[in-house]
Design a protein around this motif. Structure first.
Motif, PDB file in Angstrom:
ATOM      1  N   SER A  16      11.370  13.306  -1.208  1.00 32.07           N
ATOM      2  CA  SER A  16      12.235  12.260  -1.755  1.00 32.07           C
ATOM      3  C   SER A  16      12.081  10.936  -1.022  1.00 32.07           C
ATOM      4  O   SER A  16      12.364   9.879  -1.585  1.00 32.07           O
ATOM      5  CB  SER A  16      13.700  12.711  -1.705  1.00 32.07           C
ATOM      6  N   PHE A  17      11.656  10.981   0.224  1.00 29.42           N
ATOM      7  CA  PHE A  17      11.431   9.745   0.964  1.00 29.42           C
ATOM      8  C   PHE A  17      10.263   8.960   0.382  1.00 29.42           C
ATOM      9  O   PHE A  17      10.263   7.724   0.389  1.00 29.42           O
ATOM     10  CB  PHE A  17      11.155  10.070   2.431  1.00 29.42           C
ATOM     11  N   VAL A  18       9.276   9.668  -0.140  1.00 29.49           N
ATOM     12  CA  VAL A  18       8.045   9.026  -0.601  1.00 29.49           C
ATOM     13  C   VAL A  18       7.985   8.885  -2.121  1.00 29.49           C
ATOM     14  O   VAL A  18       7.756   7.789  -2.646  1.00 29.49           O
ATOM     15  CB  VAL A  18       6.805   9.810  -0.106  1.00 29.49           C
ATOM     16  N   PHE A  19       8.198   9.981  -2.845  1.00 30.55           N
ATOM     17  CA  PHE A  19       7.815  10.019  -4.254  1.00 30.55           C
ATOM     18  C   PHE A  19       8.639   9.156  -5.206  1.00 30.55           C
ATOM     19  O   PHE A  19       8.055   8.348  -5.955  1.00 30.55           O
ATOM     20  CB  PHE A  19       7.812  11.476  -4.753  1.00 30.55           C
ATOM     21  N   PRO A  20       9.965   9.270  -5.255  1.00 31.12           N
ATOM     22  CA  PRO A  20      10.704   8.572  -6.319  1.00 31.12           C
ATOM     23  C   PRO A  20      10.528   7.058  -6.323  1.00 31.12           C
ATOM     24  O   PRO A  20      10.470   6.428  -7.386  1.00 31.12           O
ATOM     25  CB  PRO A  20      12.167   8.953  -6.048  1.00 31.12           C
ATOM     26  N   VAL A  21      10.433   6.452  -5.133  1.00 34.57           N
ATOM     27  CA  VAL A  21      10.261   5.005  -5.051  1.00 34.57           C
ATOM     28  C   VAL A  21       8.797   4.629  -5.299  1.00 34.57           C
ATOM     29  O   VAL A  21       8.507   3.577  -5.874  1.00 34.57           O
ATOM     30  CB  VAL A  21      10.728   4.485  -3.676  1.00 34.57           C
ATOM     31  N   LEU A  22       7.864   5.488  -4.897  1.00 38.66           N
ATOM     32  CA  LEU A  22       6.439   5.208  -5.064  1.00 38.66           C
ATOM     33  C   LEU A  22       5.977   5.370  -6.499  1.00 38.66           C
ATOM     34  O   LEU A  22       5.109   4.621  -6.975  1.00 38.66           O
ATOM     35  CB  LEU A  22       5.628   6.125  -4.142  1.00 38.66           C
ATOM     36  N   VAL A  23       6.549   6.319  -7.222  1.00 42.46           N
ATOM     37  CA  VAL A  23       6.020   6.678  -8.539  1.00 42.46           C
ATOM     38  C   VAL A  23       6.160   5.544  -9.565  1.00 42.46           C
ATOM     39  O   VAL A  23       5.338   5.419 -10.473  1.00 42.46           O
ATOM     40  CB  VAL A  23       6.712   7.960  -9.067  1.00 42.46           C
ATOM     41  N   ILE A  24       7.176   4.698  -9.431  1.00 40.75           N
ATOM     42  CA  ILE A  24       7.391   3.639 -10.420  1.00 40.75           C
ATOM     43  C   ILE A  24       6.261   2.610 -10.420  1.00 40.75           C
ATOM     44  O   ILE A  24       5.698   2.303 -11.465  1.00 40.75           O
ATOM     45  CB  ILE A  24       8.763   2.949 -10.195  1.00 40.75           C
ATOM     46  N   PRO A  25       5.870   2.046  -9.246  1.00 43.84           N
ATOM     47  CA  PRO A  25       4.780   1.050  -9.265  1.00 43.84           C
ATOM     48  C   PRO A  25       3.388   1.614  -9.021  1.00 43.84           C
ATOM     49  O   PRO A  25       2.400   0.901  -9.229  1.00 43.84           O
ATOM     50  CB  PRO A  25       5.168   0.116  -8.116  1.00 43.84           C
ATOM     51  N   LEU A  43      -6.395  10.733  -3.715  1.00 43.87           N
ATOM     52  CA  LEU A  43      -7.026  11.761  -2.879  1.00 43.87           C
ATOM     53  C   LEU A  43      -7.313  11.325  -1.440  1.00 43.87           C
ATOM     54  O   LEU A  43      -7.038  12.087  -0.501  1.00 43.87           O
ATOM     55  CB  LEU A  43      -8.303  12.259  -3.558  1.00 43.87           C
ATOM     56  N   PRO A  44      -7.858  10.103  -1.183  1.00 43.21           N
ATOM     57  CA  PRO A  44      -8.100   9.723   0.217  1.00 43.21           C
ATOM     58  C   PRO A  44      -6.824   9.714   1.061  1.00 43.21           C
ATOM     59  O   PRO A  44      -6.819  10.198   2.198  1.00 43.21           O
ATOM     60  CB  PRO A  44      -8.693   8.307   0.105  1.00 43.21           C
ATOM     61  N   GLY A  45      -5.744   9.171   0.506  1.00 49.34           N
ATOM     62  CA  GLY A  45      -4.483   9.149   1.229  1.00 49.34           C
ATOM     63  C   GLY A  45      -3.927  10.532   1.484  1.00 49.34           C
ATOM     64  O   GLY A  45      -3.313  10.798   2.530  1.00 49.34           O
ATOM     65  N   THR A  46      -4.137  11.441   0.539  1.00 43.60           N
ATOM     66  CA  THR A  46      -3.661  12.816   0.693  1.00 43.60           C
ATOM     67  C   THR A  46      -4.399  13.520   1.825  1.00 43.60           C
ATOM     68  O   THR A  46      -3.784  14.214   2.650  1.00 43.60           O
ATOM     69  CB  THR A  46      -3.847  13.590  -0.622  1.00 43.60           C
ATOM     70  N   LEU A  47      -5.712  13.338   1.885  1.00 42.28           N
ATOM     71  CA  LEU A  47      -6.494  13.950   2.960  1.00 42.28           C
ATOM     72  C   LEU A  47      -6.088  13.393   4.323  1.00 42.28           C
ATOM     73  O   LEU A  47      -5.996  14.131   5.311  1.00 42.28           O
ATOM     74  CB  LEU A  47      -7.990  13.710   2.716  1.00 42.28           C
ATOM     75  N   LEU A  48      -5.829  12.082   4.366  1.00 42.69           N
ATOM     76  CA  LEU A  48      -5.381  11.465   5.608  1.00 42.69           C
ATOM     77  C   LEU A  48      -4.014  12.005   6.018  1.00 42.69           C
ATOM     78  O   LEU A  48      -3.743  12.228   7.203  1.00 42.69           O
ATOM     79  CB  LEU A  48      -5.324   9.946   5.423  1.00 42.69           C
ATOM     80  N   ALA A  49      -3.151  12.238   5.036  1.00 38.66           N
ATOM     81  CA  ALA A  49      -1.819  12.784   5.322  1.00 38.66           C
ATOM     82  C   ALA A  49      -1.892  14.218   5.835  1.00 38.66           C
ATOM     83  O   ALA A  49      -1.090  14.617   6.686  1.00 38.66           O
ATOM     84  CB  ALA A  49      -0.951  12.718   4.069  1.00 38.66           C
ATOM     85  N   ASN A 193       1.530   8.517   3.574  1.00 41.24           N
ATOM     86  CA  ASN A 193       1.576   8.873   4.992  1.00 41.24           C
ATOM     87  C   ASN A 193       2.906   8.547   5.647  1.00 41.24           C
ATOM     88  O   ASN A 193       3.048   8.678   6.874  1.00 41.24           O
ATOM     89  CB  ASN A 193       0.415   8.210   5.734  1.00 41.24           C
ATOM     90  N   GLN A 194       3.889   8.149   4.843  1.00 40.92           N
ATOM     91  CA  GLN A 194       5.245   8.034   5.366  1.00 40.92           C
ATOM     92  C   GLN A 194       5.843   9.403   5.694  1.00 40.92           C
ATOM     93  O   GLN A 194       6.953   9.474   6.236  1.00 40.92           O
ATOM     94  CB  GLN A 194       6.132   7.277   4.380  1.00 40.92           C
ATOM     95  N   ILE A 338      -1.006   2.365   8.510  1.00 39.74           N
ATOM     96  CA  ILE A 338      -2.010   3.331   8.964  1.00 39.74           C
ATOM     97  C   ILE A 338      -2.129   3.303  10.490  1.00 39.74           C
ATOM     98  O   ILE A 338      -2.259   4.346  11.145  1.00 39.74           O
ATOM     99  CB  ILE A 338      -3.364   3.054   8.281  1.00 39.74           C
ATOM    100  N   LEU A 339      -2.066   2.099  11.080  1.00 41.98           N
ATOM    101  CA  LEU A 339      -2.080   1.999  12.540  1.00 41.98           C
ATOM    102  C   LEU A 339      -0.896   2.749  13.142  1.00 41.98           C
ATOM    103  O   LEU A 339      -1.054   3.520  14.103  1.00 41.98           O
ATOM    104  CB  LEU A 339      -2.025   0.519  12.953  1.00 41.98           C
ATOM    105  N   THR A 340       0.290   2.552  12.573  1.00 43.23           N
ATOM    106  CA  THR A 340       1.512   3.132  13.142  1.00 43.23           C
ATOM    107  C   THR A 340       1.637   4.618  12.840  1.00 43.23           C
ATOM    108  O   THR A 340       1.981   5.414  13.724  1.00 43.23           O
ATOM    109  CB  THR A 340       2.744   2.387  12.594  1.00 43.23           C
TER     110      THR A 340
END
Length: 363
Positions: A16-25, A43-49, A193-194, A338-340
């Motif tokens: 819930s921290f990531v998906f509901p706000v991300l899915v709209i835009p 996919l790249p972000g998922t592998l990094l996560a 990656n949040q 990504i740095l943080t």
């Protein structure tokens, strides 16, 4: 720490921290770079996560019961660790301010155009502050109910969108190579990656050995549903997807116009509001943990009110125009995030291993 959440609640909070706000835009952001291959940009972000989750859970096993703020002091020293705590405070404060500011713009655009922005900002911060004061257990239980609410609205909307989907609009695949996909994936990677907030929540987990499994389930749900929404949006709108600011909302509005249902966008707004409540609540919770750890405050609840007020001020002054926000969201924030969220935890793990911590690195 007396407060406890279950593995299921942990997975739900990450989701819930990531998906509901991300899915709209998200579909519009990815399609502006990757076009019809927007769904591949997840996919790249998922592998990094996945790598990030492994790093954070490895650190938690080396320092059981401690947050990233606490074991940072043990790894890099007291004063550098406290400086890192202040840095994390600024990072989460910036994220909270951006999220609340975007919420205000979203609500004023689609729901309450004549309402002063301070009303939307103040209301969500007040509710989030009350939730934080009640504790992480209460936030976890609220989120369990809200997740049922989100899925009850989301799944029928996706099914309705299938009627207007044209798979031919997904072709050709990778016609321009992998570079546009990586460009489209950078902003989304920063958001996916949040799940970095796992570093704050593991000490509150009832069975800490389940942290990695719960986080992976949350990540699978986030990535899978964003891919589904991307596919549907591109199959309905085709080349114009990248020009839509709130692309999933536009999809729902289009479905309502084409079908026999009216005002379906209200459901998308409801998903957004539920997600922003959890996001702001957790941001305030982590801000309170950061300051209480840095300054040795006994209970994080003692500083919830001033942090909420500070977030209110930050949200109002964060971005003056939509263009400023888009520049931050698309270009400035991804590299900083990504740095943080990725580089710093990995650096802490490497430093701890080099200092001779007896635990194996691949634990």
């Amino acid at each position: 720490m007396n407060e406890r959440i279950t593995g299921t609640q942990l997975a739900g909070l990450l989701f819930s921290f990531v998906f509901p706000v991300l899915v709209i835009p998200a579909p519009g952001i990815m399609a502006s770079f990757a076009k019809q291959n927007a769904w591949l940009a997840v996919l790249p972000g998922t592998l990094l996560a996945v790598l990030n989750i492994w790093v954070m859970t490895a650190l938690s096993k080396r320092y059981p019961g401690l947050t990233i703020l606490q074991y940072s002091e043990k790894i890099v020293g007291k004063w550098l660790g406290k400086a890192l705590g202040l840095y994390f405070f600024y990072f989460w404060f910036s994220l909270a301010s951006a999220a609340i500011n975007e919420h205000s713009r979203f609500i004023n655009t689609f729901l309450l155009p004549r309402t002063p922005p301070i009303v939307g900002v103040g209301t969500i911060i007040l509710l989030a502050a009350l939730a934080v004061y009640a504790g992480i257990e209460v936030i976890g239980r609220c989120n369990t109910f809200l997740m049922i609410f989100i899925f009850a609205f989301l799944l029928p909307l996706c099914i309705l969108a299938l009627n207007d989907a044209n798979p031919e609009r997904l072709k050709p695949v990778l016609a321009e190579g992998i570079v546009p996909v990586l460009q489209g994936g950078l902003p989304i990677s920063a958001n996916i990656n949040q799940v970095f907030l796992l570093s704050w929540l593991i000490p509150f987990l009832h069975q800490r050995q389940k942290a990695r499994k719960a986080a992976m389930y949350a990540l699978l749900g986030i990535a899978g549903l964003i891919i589904i929404v991307d596919l549907l949006t591109v199959m309905v709108f085709g080349p114009i997807t990248g020009k839509l600011t709130y692309s999933f909302l536009s999809l729902i509005q289009f479905v309502g116009i084409q079908g026999s249902f009216e005002r379906l966008e209200a459901l998308a707004v409801a998903i957004w509001v539920a997600g922003i409540f959890i996001k702001v609540s957790l941001c305030l919770f982590m801000l309170a943990l950061c300051l209480s750890n840095v300054f040795g405050i006994r209970s994080y609840r003692d500083i919830v009110a001033p942090i909420a007020l500070l977030s209110l001020i930050g949200a109002i002054w964060a971005f003056k125009t939509n263009t400023d926000f888009q520049q931050f969201e698309t270009f400035s924030y991804p590299l900083w995030a990504i740095l943080t969220q990725n580089v710093l935890p990995a650096a802490l793990l490497c430093i701890d291993a080099l200092k001779g911590n007896a635990r194996p690195l691949l634990s």
